[in-house]
Scaffold this active site. Sequence first.
Site, PDB file in Angstrom:
ATOM      1  CE  LYS A 113      -4.444   0.886  -0.424  1.00 43.00           C
ATOM      2  NZ  LYS A 113      -5.636   0.459  -0.242  1.00 43.00           N
ATOM      3  CG  ASP A 120      -7.349   3.519  -1.152  1.00 39.34           C
ATOM      4  OD1 ASP A 120      -7.685   2.155  -0.822  1.00 39.34           O
ATOM      5  OD2 ASP A 120      -7.119   4.430   0.140  1.00 39.34           O
TER       6      ASP A 120
HETATM    7  P1  NDP Z   1     -12.748   7.612  -2.396  1.00 37.68           P
HETATM    8  O1  NDP Z   1     -11.952   8.830  -2.632  1.00 37.68           O
HETATM    9  O2  NDP Z   1     -13.360   7.470  -3.922  1.00 37.68           O
HETATM   10  O3  NDP Z   1     -14.245   8.172  -1.559  1.00 37.68           O
HETATM   11  C1  NDP Z   1     -14.291   7.729  -0.785  1.00 37.68           C
HETATM   12  C2  NDP Z   1     -15.676   8.777   0.216  1.00 37.68           C
HETATM   13  O4  NDP Z   1     -15.245   8.015   1.769  1.00 37.68           O
HETATM   14  C3  NDP Z   1     -15.931   9.622  -0.389  1.00 37.68           C
HETATM   15  O5  NDP Z   1     -17.017   9.800  -0.002  1.00 37.68           O
HETATM   16  C4  NDP Z   1     -15.028  10.903   1.336  1.00 37.68           C
HETATM   17  O6  NDP Z   1     -15.452  11.909   1.164  1.00 37.68           O
HETATM   18  C5  NDP Z   1     -15.778   9.592   1.960  1.00 37.68           C
HETATM   19  N1  NDP Z   1     -14.559   9.563   3.219  1.00 37.68           N
HETATM   20  C6  NDP Z   1     -12.979   9.790   2.627  1.00 37.68           C
HETATM   21  N2  NDP Z   1     -12.084  10.169   4.496  1.00 37.68           N
HETATM   22  C7  NDP Z   1     -12.905  10.362   5.300  1.00 37.68           C
HETATM   23  C8  NDP Z   1     -13.545  10.566   6.831  1.00 37.68           C
HETATM   24  N3  NDP Z   1     -11.625  10.645   7.574  1.00 37.68           N
HETATM   25  N4  NDP Z   1     -14.003  10.643   7.506  1.00 37.68           N
HETATM   26  C9  NDP Z   1     -15.501  11.003   6.560  1.00 37.68           C
HETATM   27  N5  NDP Z   1     -15.986  10.450   5.947  1.00 37.68           N
HETATM   28  C10 NDP Z   1     -14.595   9.950   4.746  1.00 37.68           C
HETATM   29  O7  NDP Z   1     -12.083   6.523  -2.253  1.00 37.68           O
HETATM   30  P2  NDP Z   1     -12.662   4.750  -2.458  1.00 37.68           P
HETATM   31  O8  NDP Z   1     -14.628   4.571  -2.414  1.00 37.68           O
HETATM   32  O9  NDP Z   1     -11.857   4.050  -3.090  1.00 37.68           O
HETATM   33  O10 NDP Z   1     -12.672   4.351  -0.577  1.00 37.68           O
HETATM   34  C11 NDP Z   1     -13.214   3.944   0.340  1.00 37.68           C
HETATM   35  C12 NDP Z   1     -12.981   2.642   1.219  1.00 37.68           C
HETATM   36  O11 NDP Z   1     -12.941   1.739   0.542  1.00 37.68           O
HETATM   37  C13 NDP Z   1     -11.385   2.881   1.928  1.00 37.68           C
HETATM   38  O12 NDP Z   1     -12.130   2.676   2.427  1.00 37.68           O
HETATM   39  C14 NDP Z   1     -10.621   2.167   1.148  1.00 37.68           C
HETATM   40  O13 NDP Z   1      -9.698   1.787   1.301  1.00 37.68           O
HETATM   41  C15 NDP Z   1     -11.936   0.998   0.762  1.00 37.68           C
HETATM   42  N6  NDP Z   1     -11.311   0.501  -0.472  1.00 37.68           N
HETATM   43  C16 NDP Z   1     -11.108   1.080  -2.081  1.00 37.68           C
HETATM   44  C17 NDP Z   1     -10.744   0.032  -2.659  1.00 37.68           C
HETATM   45  C18 NDP Z   1     -11.260   0.632  -4.217  1.00 37.68           C
HETATM   46  O14 NDP Z   1     -11.068  -0.105  -5.056  1.00 37.68           O
HETATM   47  N7  NDP Z   1     -11.177   1.700  -4.542  1.00 37.68           N
HETATM   48  C19 NDP Z   1     -10.859  -1.211  -2.720  1.00 37.68           C
HETATM   49  C20 NDP Z   1     -10.847  -1.671  -1.606  1.00 37.68           C
HETATM   50  C21 NDP Z   1     -10.551  -1.480  -0.739  1.00 37.68           C
HETATM   51  P3  NDP Z   1     -15.155  13.305   1.332  1.00 37.68           P
HETATM   52  O15 NDP Z   1     -15.310  13.520  -0.209  1.00 37.68           O
HETATM   53  O16 NDP Z   1     -15.431  14.102   1.782  1.00 37.68           O
HETATM   54  O17 NDP Z   1     -13.675  12.982   1.710  1.00 37.68           O
HETATM   55  O1  2IT Z   2      -7.981  -1.923  -0.485  1.00 37.80           O
HETATM   56  C1  2IT Z   2      -7.896  -1.850  -2.207  1.00 37.80           C
HETATM   57  O2  2IT Z   2      -8.088  -3.275  -2.333  1.00 37.80           O
HETATM   58  C2  2IT Z   2      -7.706  -1.102  -3.387  1.00 37.80           C
HETATM   59  N1  2IT Z   2      -7.910   0.105  -2.411  1.00 37.80           N
HETATM   60  C3  2IT Z   2      -7.539  -2.049  -4.599  1.00 37.80           C
HETATM   61  C4  2IT Z   2      -6.074  -1.841  -4.785  1.00 37.80           C
HETATM   62  C5  2IT Z   2      -5.887  -2.857  -6.037  1.00 37.80           C
HETATM   63  O3  2IT Z   2      -4.531  -2.590  -5.949  1.00 37.80           O
HETATM   64  O4  2IT Z   2      -6.779  -3.129  -6.706  1.00 37.80           O
END
Ligand code: NDP
Ligand code: 2IT
Length: 452
Positions: free
Chosen positions: A130, A170
């Site tokens: 990561k 992420d």
């Molecule tokens: P994005 O940046 O697309 O969206 C993040 C969302 O979470 C936004 O709505 C954001 O709001 C909110 N957020 C972020 N930080 C905070 C905080 N401190 N408090 C409250 N809300 C918060 O990210 P993703 O959707 O990609 O990721 C969301 C989660 O999923 C994370 O935990 C990530 O690690 C996990 N994840 C993502 C994957 C992926 O493929 N993208 C895969 C597996 C897991 P704001 O706009 O106000 O910051």
């Molecule tokens: O938390 C996760 O699994 C991710 N942000 C996706 C990682 C990836 O390599 O697609």
Amino acid sequence: MSEKYTAQLSEFMENVKAKNGHESEFLQAVEEVAEAIIPFIDENPKYQGSKLLERMVEPERVIMFRVPWLDDQGNTQVNRGYRVEFNSAIGPYKGGLRFHPSVNLSILKFLGFEQVFKNSLTTLPMGGGKGGSDFNPKGKSDNEVMKFCQSFMTELQRHIGPDTDVPAGDIGVGGREIGYMFGQYKRLRNEFTGVLTGKGITWGGSLIRPEATGYGTVYFAEEMFKTKNDSMRGKTVAVSGSGNVAQFAIEKILQLGGKVVTASDSSGYVYVPGGIHSDKLDFIKELKNVKRGRISEMADKYDDVEFFADERAWNAPCDIHVALPCATQNELNGEDAEKLLGKGLILVAEGANMPSTPEAIEVFHNAKIPFAPGKASNAGGVATSGLEMSQNSLRLSWTREEVDEKLHNIMKSIHEACETYGRDGDHIDYVKGANVAGFVKVADAMLDQGLV
Ligand code: NDP
Ligand code: 2IT
């Protein structure tokens, strides 16, 4: 947990704390895994005597670097960049990059550690890693984001490669950022290669990768329902977040006949009593992906949407059958969990990484609410990244249907693996199941490869 194991766990955690005392998120992630693995090792002599768990909590390598860049006013800015290369026993390091002001070593080590087990569960050959930066993309122009990404990649490129370490998105890193980083990598290395996943469709990306984490989480939840002869149809669902994972989780829930009543961001949540339908989902996608606005703007646009500032989606004034936390770590605590029980909760699947605190997990566990930890239920994102890597190596592209079917099958097999190691009578302990299943594959590979 028996007294014997409690003592072993606290001794183990004392040692981890002595080395990483100030890294609270990392310690939280390690303790959850150790609780499941210490008894498993005790019952399986094959895994004893080679300090497997002690080796697994130590990243193979941590890279930390300066990221200087010029903003639109010509001022010098400096951020900190990181890549934690955690474990490469079963494949090249693989995992996302997070750009958020809260990023520090503790958060990236927790995410990298979780990624090792998650990637093992996907059935694909990927190690765990990561990275990211404390850079805040909010309020920055496209030009500033590009300058930052180019500077970040100028250093990162010497540490990664398609057979070494393959970053992805992420929080704060989506298609735009991956594009700028890929462009810089290609320019510096003079190689067009699958060094990042989440690429654009015309330059090596995979169909369904943007959808994969959200869709996969809901496919997993549907498998959980199946064990109870139930389904998502007709359920009221609270989703937190409004980014990549939340958007496509909402989309898949709609397709399966569920009703989503909330979405959120870091400033609060919106309550949609009639449910988010495709028009409102399209509004969220445009708002968050193109305009980069705030979720509160949804209440300005629609009369039947209410915004609650600085509150969490779990407070929504209605029944909640399913909770899908899809925003960030520790966004659902013990108190929230109790509240959800009072609203008719029957199932929790994490779309985010570690969104539920240990206290919340205990509440769900004691109430026998099926609870899927992110490393199982959100693994569809990285799994589809693995499928993107395969397509890049084969130099071909699979159709939407082909990728979606593979994703669906992977989520089913992760559910089976959790069931194999986590079933206890009528109940499945998904935390134990995911941790043990994830551990076994990595541990076997580490044993085969000797002390490296
Ligand atoms: P994005 O940046 O697309 O969206 C993040 C969302 O979470 C936004 O709505 C954001 O709001 C909110 N957020 C972020 N930080 C905070 C905080 N401190 N408090 C409250 N809300 C918060 O990210 P993703 O959707 O990609 O990721 C969301 C989660 O999923 C994370 O935990 C990530 O690690 C996990 N994840 C993502 C994957 C992926 O493929 N993208 C895969 C597996 C897991 P704001 O706009 O106000 O910051
Ligand atoms: O938390 C996760 O699994 C991710 N942000 C996706 C990682 C990836 O390599 O697609």
